[in-house]
Design a protein around this motif. Structure first.
Motif, mmCIF file in Angstrom:
data_model
loop_
_atom_site.group_PDB
_atom_site.id
_atom_site.type_symbol
_atom_site.label_atom_id
_atom_site.label_comp_id
_atom_site.label_asym_id
_atom_site.label_seq_id
_atom_site.Cartn_x
_atom_site.Cartn_y
_atom_site.Cartn_z
ATOM 1 N N GLU A 1 0.852 -1.197 0.000
ATOM 2 C CA GLU A 1 0.000 0.000 0.000
ATOM 3 C C GLU A 1 0.886 1.245 0.000
ATOM 4 N N GLN B 1 -1.538 11.834 -4.704
ATOM 5 C CA GLN B 1 -2.233 10.624 -5.136
ATOM 6 C C GLN B 1 -2.478 10.593 -6.646
ATOM 7 N N ASP C 1 -11.232 4.094 -7.378
ATOM 8 C CA ASP C 1 -11.151 5.025 -6.255
ATOM 9 C C ASP C 1 -12.405 4.947 -5.399
ATOM 10 N N ARG D 1 -13.797 8.115 0.848
ATOM 11 C CA ARG D 1 -14.073 7.776 2.250
ATOM 12 C C ARG D 1 -14.368 9.021 3.086
ATOM 13 N N TYR E 1 -9.429 6.389 -1.289
ATOM 14 C CA TYR E 1 -8.600 5.188 -1.221
ATOM 15 C C TYR E 1 -8.620 4.530 -2.596
ATOM 16 N N THR E 2 -7.450 4.253 -3.124
ATOM 17 C CA THR E 2 -7.315 3.696 -4.467
ATOM 18 C C THR E 2 -6.880 2.242 -4.405
ATOM 19 N N TYR F 1 -3.083 5.644 -0.968
ATOM 20 C CA TYR F 1 -3.840 6.745 -0.386
ATOM 21 C C TYR F 1 -2.909 7.947 -0.274
ATOM 22 N N GLU F 2 -3.476 9.134 -0.095
ATOM 23 C CA GLU F 2 -2.666 10.336 0.027
ATOM 24 C C GLU F 2 -2.396 10.623 1.495
#
Length: 267
Positions: A16, A22, A39, A42, A48-49, A62-63
């Protein structure tokens, strides 16, 4: 392409990316590995990818939050090991002298995770699967195929991870350098090697490798996309040809072509 429906305890099950950008990172990896992308918004937790290869989940992203970047966290690939019980693994890690950095906590109905710091200061995540077991594809082009600890304190690392995950260790030589292969219930689980002298300013860390059909082509494509090679494509006898790359947002990963080396090849 074989679909994985479970990962045995002590096996790396997921990779992850926590990234500073992102969109930019996603564009890079999609072009490099021919990944699909889904994608999930949330809300306050951000997007969340999930990356896919031939429709199968192969990684995620995620960023990093402003709080995380403000604390000095930089783009990096987090790697997860399957465990029977995240709470028990966390307690055992502390008994062994490690630290629980986050969790254990439930990720909705998907599973339970904890983020651990080992006695050599490397960081690993543990995952207790419920609905989600991890990646659905491994060891295929564009998918995670190996996980390697690079550490200046291998003695401490071997003792910690061996006790935590039940790994046995075998010592060998790779390209003339000492190398440790960790074995678990599902065969070879990971590798470990000494942090090179010229990298002593780099923290001990786990490096994820993705399989590619052509190491040189992957390194060249990464450069075209704004990344760069930290280790240029290199032959590794009995293994293949590998490179260590950095994405445009500074995330570091490896690529390896298992068929890229033949006896008699010279650098």
């Amino acid at each position: 392409m074989t679909e994985f429906k479970e990962h045995l305890p002590g096996t790396f099950c997921f990779a992850e990316l926590g990234t500073s950008d992102q969109q930019r990172a996603g564009t890079f990896y999609q072009a490099l590995f021919d990944w699909g992308r889904a994608d999930q918004d949330r809300g306050e937790a951000g997007v969340y990818t999930r990356f896919t290869r031939d429709g199968l989940v192969c990684a995620a992203m995620y960023e990093l939050s402003p709080v995380q970047t403000g604390q000095g966290m930089t783009s990096q690939w987090f790697q997860y090991v399957t465990v029977d019980d995240a709470d028990t693994a966390s307690e055992r890690a502390q008994e062994l002298g490690g630290t629980v950095l986050a969790g254990p906590l439930d990720i909705m109905e998907h599973g339970r995770l904890a983020v651990l710091r080992a006695t050599d200061q490397s960081v690993v995540c543990v995952w207790q699967p419920r609905r989600t077991y991890g990646v659905a594809v491994k060891d295929a082009d564009g998918a995670m195929c190996w996980n390697e600890l690079i550490s200046a304190d291998l003695g401490a690392a071997r003792e910690f991870y061996g006790s935590l995950f039940g790994w046995e260790h075998r010592h060998t030589l790779e390209a003339g350098r000492p190398y440790t292969v960790c074995y678990g219930a599902d065969g070879s689980a990971a590798g470990m090697l000494d942090l090179p002298v010229d990298m002593m300013d780099v923290p001990n860390h786990w490096l994820v490798y993705f399989a590619v059909a052509d190491c040189d082509a992957a390194a060249a494509r990464a450069a075209e996309l704004g990344g760069r090679a930290l280790v240029e494509p290199t032959n590794l006898p009995t293994v293949g040809r590998f490179a260590i790359l950095q994405d445009p947002c500074d995330g570091v990963f490896g690529v390896v072509d298992m068929d890229g080396y033949e006896e008699g090849d010279e650098e």
